[in-house]
Design an enzyme around this catalytic site. Sequence first.
Site, PDB file in Angstrom:
ATOM      1  CD  GLU A  53      56.251  -2.735  -3.136  1.00  0.00           C
ATOM      2  OE1 GLU A  53      55.338  -3.038  -1.710  1.00  0.00           O
ATOM      3  OE2 GLU A  53      57.127  -3.696  -3.292  1.00  0.00           O
ATOM      4  CB  CYS A  63      48.570   0.472   0.220  1.00  0.00           C
ATOM      5  SG  CYS A  63      50.574   0.335   1.296  1.00  0.00           S
TER       6      CYS A  63
HETATM    7  P1  NAD Z   1      49.558   7.755  -8.002  1.00  0.00           P
HETATM    8  O1  NAD Z   1      48.079   8.975  -8.731  1.00  0.00           O
HETATM    9  O2  NAD Z   1      49.929   9.350  -7.308  1.00  0.00           O
HETATM   10  O3  NAD Z   1      49.887   7.648  -9.246  1.00  0.00           O
HETATM   11  C1  NAD Z   1      51.114   7.037  -9.146  1.00  0.00           C
HETATM   12  C2  NAD Z   1      52.556   7.274  -9.431  1.00  0.00           C
HETATM   13  O4  NAD Z   1      52.204   6.969 -11.184  1.00  0.00           O
HETATM   14  C3  NAD Z   1      52.553   8.886  -9.533  1.00  0.00           C
HETATM   15  O5  NAD Z   1      53.850   8.840  -9.451  1.00  0.00           O
HETATM   16  C4  NAD Z   1      52.201   9.021 -11.519  1.00  0.00           C
HETATM   17  O6  NAD Z   1      51.890  10.017 -11.967  1.00  0.00           O
HETATM   18  C5  NAD Z   1      52.045   7.636 -11.764  1.00  0.00           C
HETATM   19  N1  NAD Z   1      51.261   7.567 -13.490  1.00  0.00           N
HETATM   20  C6  NAD Z   1      49.833   7.681 -12.870  1.00  0.00           C
HETATM   21  N2  NAD Z   1      49.203   7.443 -14.618  1.00  0.00           N
HETATM   22  C7  NAD Z   1      50.348   6.910 -14.817  1.00  0.00           C
HETATM   23  C8  NAD Z   1      50.210   6.543 -16.314  1.00  0.00           C
HETATM   24  N3  NAD Z   1      48.793   6.419 -17.087  1.00  0.00           N
HETATM   25  N4  NAD Z   1      51.234   5.743 -16.964  1.00  0.00           N
HETATM   26  C9  NAD Z   1      52.628   6.462 -16.037  1.00  0.00           C
HETATM   27  N5  NAD Z   1      52.509   6.747 -14.956  1.00  0.00           N
HETATM   28  C10 NAD Z   1      51.520   7.162 -14.319  1.00  0.00           C
HETATM   29  O7  NAD Z   1      48.826   6.998  -7.045  1.00  0.00           O
HETATM   30  P2  NAD Z   1      47.785   6.141  -7.489  1.00  0.00           P
HETATM   31  O8  NAD Z   1      47.917   5.804  -8.294  1.00  0.00           O
HETATM   32  O9  NAD Z   1      46.512   6.573  -6.711  1.00  0.00           O
HETATM   33  O10 NAD Z   1      48.159   5.616  -5.918  1.00  0.00           O
HETATM   34  C11 NAD Z   1      46.803   4.438  -5.011  1.00  0.00           C
HETATM   35  C12 NAD Z   1      47.175   3.498  -5.140  1.00  0.00           C
HETATM   36  O11 NAD Z   1      48.775   2.937  -4.487  1.00  0.00           O
HETATM   37  C13 NAD Z   1      46.432   2.220  -4.316  1.00  0.00           C
HETATM   38  O12 NAD Z   1      45.598   1.027  -4.908  1.00  0.00           O
HETATM   39  C14 NAD Z   1      46.998   1.699  -3.195  1.00  0.00           C
HETATM   40  O13 NAD Z   1      46.434   0.656  -2.154  1.00  0.00           O
HETATM   41  C15 NAD Z   1      48.434   1.661  -4.130  1.00  0.00           C
HETATM   42  N6  NAD Z   1      49.195   1.852  -2.918  1.00  0.00           N
HETATM   43  C16 NAD Z   1      50.066   0.057  -2.374  1.00  0.00           C
HETATM   44  C17 NAD Z   1      51.415   0.647  -2.739  1.00  0.00           C
HETATM   45  C18 NAD Z   1      52.217  -0.004  -1.454  1.00  0.00           C
HETATM   46  O14 NAD Z   1      53.513   0.032  -1.280  1.00  0.00           O
HETATM   47  N7  NAD Z   1      51.909  -1.854  -1.752  1.00  0.00           N
HETATM   48  C19 NAD Z   1      51.592   2.226  -1.445  1.00  0.00           C
HETATM   49  C20 NAD Z   1      50.680   3.302  -1.587  1.00  0.00           C
HETATM   50  C21 NAD Z   1      50.062   3.287  -2.337  1.00  0.00           C
END
Ligand code: NAD
Length: 489
Positions: free
Chosen positions: A224, A259
Amino acid sequence: MASEDKKPKAACFDGEAARSLVKELRGTFDAGKTKSYEWRVSQLKSLLKLTKDHEDDIIDALRSDLSKPVLEAFVSEIAMLKSSCEFTLKQLKRWMVPEKVKTSITTFPSSAEIVPEPLGIVLVISAWNYPFLLSLDPVIGAIAAGNAVVLKPSEIAPATSSLLAKLLGEYMDSSAVKVIEGAVPETSALLEQKWDKIFYTGNGKVGSIVLAAAAKHLTPVSLELGGKCPVIVDSNINLITTARRIIAGKWGMNNGQACISADHIITTKDFAPKLIDALKVELVKFYGNDPLASEDLSRIVSSNHFARVTKLLDDDKVSGKIVHGGQKDQSNLKIAPTILLDVPEDSLIMNEEIFGPLLPIVTVDNLEDSFNIINSGEKPLAAYLFTNNKKLKEAFVRNVSAGGLLINDVALHITNPYLPFGGVGESGIGSYHGRFSFDTFTHKKAVLYRSFTGDASARYPPYTLGKLRLLKALLSGNILGIIRALLGW
Ligand code: NAD
């Protein structure tokens, strides 16, 4: 204080701990504990009770992580989660029933059905922006489908992460539902294990890491992800309603940190000034003349994200383009609702998902040009159109590819449990919500039942010409040919 400013906890969840966690969960799953309807219902009811009992704690955690306004926290996290859980509880029995399907002549006589089967043990990795909902909504699907599940909440929302760990530990069956808190090292340890499904919410870069880890074990994934969600605005609209809905779908959603919030607007050159005026008037009505002091706007989640968003504003290419807002307060991680007009295509803000309170407006001569602009970029998670023009709506639905489309509003499509929610192309793989959540964590097992009658000798050697004629006639449904072949004519 932002999460990244806090001293990180020492990593204690390593590969060894991850292996033993997976072993324990596999034991629970293999014993069949999670498969019964009764177990699934009891867990979903516990999740619902947890949410109802701890509404205030959840709101406090969201306030601590994001200074999320109470109304937003209640509507977009607590109420959404409850309604997802209640909907699933109502529908689950029906979803679990095997589906009888037709059979073909090749297996006559026979009967056939599709039996929904849990995948096994699943990993849910969630993001910080809706840290309660995005953690537990996939867990609802995983439990409903009869799986054991590990949730890894986001470390960027630490108060919600630790609340989830505490509450799930108290309310859920700890032999089948676990929470592992942590950041990259802990998530990496989890990703090294063999799962039967990984459900990840977050950015695309980490999405690739998840996909690569899953590929090692041929594990299916749901990703997602995000992207730049465009809002096309026609002049044939109710201007005030449009402005209010755009504001609600941008700044009213976690101050743009969502998102599916509006990333940018595309409208015509002539209409842009009118739209900007309406947005300005409504913004002042909603957030006052000093939006940085407004209690109704979330703050930026962390100092890293504050720096990321301000970098988009500091880009020389957008200098002089701000037509509203632009104020920021680094000490409180606040950025005011900010509108920019006619930003160049090659500016940073037009080449990254904004995920914050900045709203650039791109102008075009003809609104249908916007379809090409959208389709020439990465596929968005959602695309929006405001218009009363029937032909334009039809052209939008026919020509624009995105995870989902919404006409005359922003973001509300995700509240309909009969619609799948997920991306396409760069915005994600797979979908969930309602029945789609159940399906996402389910294997649809094909089952064919035969009896010992109808054992046609034509399928066995020796392969004679007569048998070939009979089979050809059978497969083409040629009744006369079948009779001829049987009679040896
Ligand atoms: P985040 O920083 O919380 O990361 C998401 C998850 O990935 C966390 O649990 C984190 O611990 C893990 N993570 C981070 N780096 C990692 C790595 N190198 N290896 C393994 N796991 C790792 O969240 P984010 O990515 O900043 O979230 C924002 C993004 O998510 C935006 O692009 C947004 O559009 C997208 N998003 C999508 C949805 C959806 O439902 N489609 C919902 C919310 C956010």
